[in-house]
Design a protein around this motif. Structure first.
Motif, PDB file in Angstrom:
ATOM      1  N   GLY A 109       0.777  -1.238   0.000  1.00 59.26           N
ATOM      2  CA  GLY A 109       0.000   0.000   0.000  1.00 59.26           C
ATOM      3  C   GLY A 109       0.806   1.285   0.000  1.00 59.26           C
ATOM      4  O   GLY A 109       0.233   2.378   0.098  1.00 59.26           O
ATOM      5  N   ILE A 110       2.146   1.175  -0.118  1.00 58.45           N
ATOM      6  CA  ILE A 110       2.944   2.409  -0.141  1.00 58.45           C
ATOM      7  C   ILE A 110       3.391   2.661  -1.584  1.00 58.45           C
ATOM      8  O   ILE A 110       4.307   2.009  -2.097  1.00 58.45           O
ATOM      9  CB  ILE A 110       4.156   2.291   0.812  1.00 58.45           C
ATOM     10  CG1 ILE A 110       3.664   2.000   2.231  1.00 58.45           C
ATOM     11  CG2 ILE A 110       4.996   3.569   0.784  1.00 58.45           C
ATOM     12  CD1 ILE A 110       4.724   1.432   3.142  1.00 58.45           C
ATOM     13  N   GLU A 111       2.726   3.585  -2.229  1.00 58.71           N
ATOM     14  CA  GLU A 111       2.987   3.860  -3.648  1.00 58.71           C
ATOM     15  C   GLU A 111       4.126   4.874  -3.808  1.00 58.71           C
ATOM     16  O   GLU A 111       4.325   5.723  -2.946  1.00 58.71           O
ATOM     17  CB  GLU A 111       1.726   4.463  -4.310  1.00 58.71           C
ATOM     18  CG  GLU A 111       0.488   3.576  -4.281  1.00 58.71           C
ATOM     19  CD  GLU A 111       0.615   2.338  -5.165  1.00 58.71           C
ATOM     20  OE1 GLU A 111       1.459   2.342  -6.096  1.00 58.71           O
ATOM     21  OE2 GLU A 111      -0.114   1.362  -4.891  1.00 58.71           O
ATOM     22  N   GLY A 112       4.817   4.768  -4.912  1.00 58.36           N
ATOM     23  CA  GLY A 112       5.784   5.813  -5.301  1.00 58.36           C
ATOM     24  C   GLY A 112       7.059   5.840  -4.479  1.00 58.36           C
ATOM     25  O   GLY A 112       7.771   6.849  -4.462  1.00 58.36           O
ATOM     26  N   ALA A 113       7.382   4.725  -3.833  1.00 56.45           N
ATOM     27  CA  ALA A 113       8.542   4.756  -2.934  1.00 56.45           C
ATOM     28  C   ALA A 113       9.869   4.819  -3.692  1.00 56.45           C
ATOM     29  O   ALA A 113      10.821   5.466  -3.236  1.00 56.45           O
ATOM     30  CB  ALA A 113       8.527   3.547  -1.996  1.00 56.45           C
ATOM     31  N   TYR A 114       9.954   4.167  -4.858  1.00 56.59           N
ATOM     32  CA  TYR A 114      11.212   4.220  -5.621  1.00 56.59           C
ATOM     33  C   TYR A 114      11.523   5.673  -6.000  1.00 56.59           C
ATOM     34  O   TYR A 114      12.613   6.177  -5.731  1.00 56.59           O
ATOM     35  CB  TYR A 114      11.108   3.316  -6.857  1.00 56.59           C
ATOM     36  CG  TYR A 114      12.261   3.478  -7.822  1.00 56.59           C
ATOM     37  CD1 TYR A 114      13.524   2.988  -7.513  1.00 56.59           C
ATOM     38  CD2 TYR A 114      12.087   4.137  -9.049  1.00 56.59           C
ATOM     39  CE1 TYR A 114      14.595   3.152  -8.399  1.00 56.59           C
ATOM     40  CE2 TYR A 114      13.141   4.302  -9.937  1.00 56.59           C
ATOM     41  CZ  TYR A 114      14.393   3.802  -9.607  1.00 56.59           C
ATOM     42  OH  TYR A 114      15.443   3.975 -10.475  1.00 56.59           O
ATOM     43  N   GLU A 115      10.530   6.348  -6.571  1.00 61.02           N
ATOM     44  CA  GLU A 115      10.730   7.748  -6.970  1.00 61.02           C
ATOM     45  C   GLU A 115      10.991   8.611  -5.726  1.00 61.02           C
ATOM     46  O   GLU A 115      11.823   9.514  -5.742  1.00 61.02           O
ATOM     47  CB  GLU A 115       9.504   8.290  -7.726  1.00 61.02           C
ATOM     48  CG  GLU A 115       9.244   7.640  -9.078  1.00 61.02           C
ATOM     49  CD  GLU A 115       8.649   6.219  -8.990  1.00 61.02           C
ATOM     50  OE1 GLU A 115       8.167   5.819  -7.898  1.00 61.02           O
ATOM     51  OE2 GLU A 115       8.690   5.511 -10.011  1.00 61.02           O
ATOM     52  N   GLY A 116      10.267   8.310  -4.659  1.00 66.21           N
ATOM     53  CA  GLY A 116      10.432   9.055  -3.413  1.00 66.21           C
ATOM     54  C   GLY A 116      11.835   8.896  -2.857  1.00 66.21           C
ATOM     55  O   GLY A 116      12.465   9.869  -2.419  1.00 66.21           O
ATOM     56  N   ALA A 117      12.346   7.669  -2.904  1.00 65.23           N
ATOM     57  CA  ALA A 117      13.696   7.421  -2.391  1.00 65.23           C
ATOM     58  C   ALA A 117      14.725   8.175  -3.235  1.00 65.23           C
ATOM     59  O   ALA A 117      15.685   8.752  -2.703  1.00 65.23           O
ATOM     60  CB  ALA A 117      13.992   5.923  -2.393  1.00 65.23           C
TER      61      ALA A 117
END
Ligand code: AMP
Ligand code: MN
Ligand code: MN
Ligand code: MN
Length: 301
Positions: free
Chosen positions: A127-135
């Motif tokens: 349920g945690i979207e966009g984590a790669y881009e966020g990281a």
């Protein structure tokens, strides 16, 4: 003989050396020059920058240390897979232009981006979207996206209160965002360091989930591969672990190192240069380094 050499040889234990920390070239938050200035301001006289799998910050670190009059020791912290565990090997006094080391580190860094994409996918499944881009927003060096960058992003999102909690809930082995990865071998990492005229030091042994037999096997294999030192006083150790690993240093005839493992203000609980001295029962890694004699001459009495 003068006093600089005599002082260092007489009492190398009292030298404020910090031989393990990170800049934003890996997963720290400050520039190499900022880490240098902070170390110097905290009274460090001999300093090493040891970014993960990367020597790209060493030229800036070395130059800033020289401007400040602080002795610099070129370093690196290499990620190794041993017996299914991730182990870190610090290389000190490395010739960081040596091809074998540079190419070995480049290969070690290689899988980081695809691993990070997999971490992103795994986090999306919970349920945690966009984590790669966020990281990636937290990355100083695109070749070195680390779990720490994901942790900062999850704190920013409000998923966890701090980086430690992110590791506990999401990024440690067995947790939903953990992706196993194969790093360098122990033998390779030690060889890269030794062939670059460096000293290989087993980083924060107290952090590994090994029982006595496993720890013994690791240190034995490390010594056979050419390892020469072990971190005893580390920001990742408790005071009782200083005692435990001082004993192992003596048992294996390894030199002892001291380093905060500082990653950034507010994130690391141990400041640069603030750890206790090494116990008198061990021999410091720097006992016979000429740099240590120079650093001791700089140290206020
Ligand atoms: P990686 O090389 O991408 O696997 O990330 C490893 C880094 O994560 C280490 O160098 C530490 O900086 C950080 N780390 C590992 N475990 C923890 C933890 N339990 N709490 C905080 N930081 C951690
Ligand atoms: Mn780190
Ligand atoms: Mn480490
Ligand atoms: Mn480290």
């Amino acid at each position: 003989m003068t006093d600089a050499t005599t002082v260092a040889l007489a009492d190398p234990w009292r030298l404020n050396a910090d031989l393990h920390c990170h800049s934003y070239i890996s997963d720290g938050t400050l520039a190499p020059a900022e880490v240098a200035r902070r170390a110097h301001a905290n009274g460090v006289r001999m300093w090493s920058l040891t970014d993960h799998d990367e020597v790209g910050g060493l030229a800036e670190a070395s130059q800033t240390a020289a401007e400040l009059g602080m002795v610099f020791v070129p370093g690196v912290e290499i990620s190794v897979t041993w017996g299914g565990e991730t182990i870190h090997i610090v290389g000190l006094r490395i010739d960081f232009a040596r091809d074998e080391l540079v190419e070995g580190l480049a290969r070690t860094r290689n899988g980081r981006d695809s691993r990070a994409r997999e971490i992103g996918d795994a986090l999306a499944r919970v349920g945690i979207e966009g984590a790669y881009e966020g990281a990636l927003n937290y990355v100083g060096n695109p070749a070195l996206v680390s779990r720490t960058h994901f942790a900062r992003f999850l704190v920013e999102r409000g998923v966890c209160a701090d980086v430690r909690e992110v590791f506990q809930r999401f990024l440690s082995e067995g947790k939903p965002g953990y992706i196993p990865h194969r790093w360098a071998s122990l033998t390779e990492a030690v060889a890269w360091i030794r062939n670059a005229s460096g000293m290989a030091v087993l980083a924060h042994p107290g952090r590994y989930r090994l029982d006595d037999t496993g720890m013994w096997a690791l240190i034995d294999e490390f010594c056979q591969a050419g390892g020469q030192g072990i971190e005893v006083v580390s920001g990742s150790h408790t005071p009782s672990q200083y005692v435990q690993f001082a004993k192992m240093a003596r048992q294996f005839d390894l030199r002892a190192s001291r380093g905060s493992d500082f990653h950034g203000p507010g994130e690391s609980h141990v400041e640069l240069g603030s750890l206790p001295d090494l116990p008198d029962s061990v021999v410091p890694v720097w006992a016979d380094w000429p740099e240590a004699a120079r650093a001791a001459a700089l140290q206020p009495a």
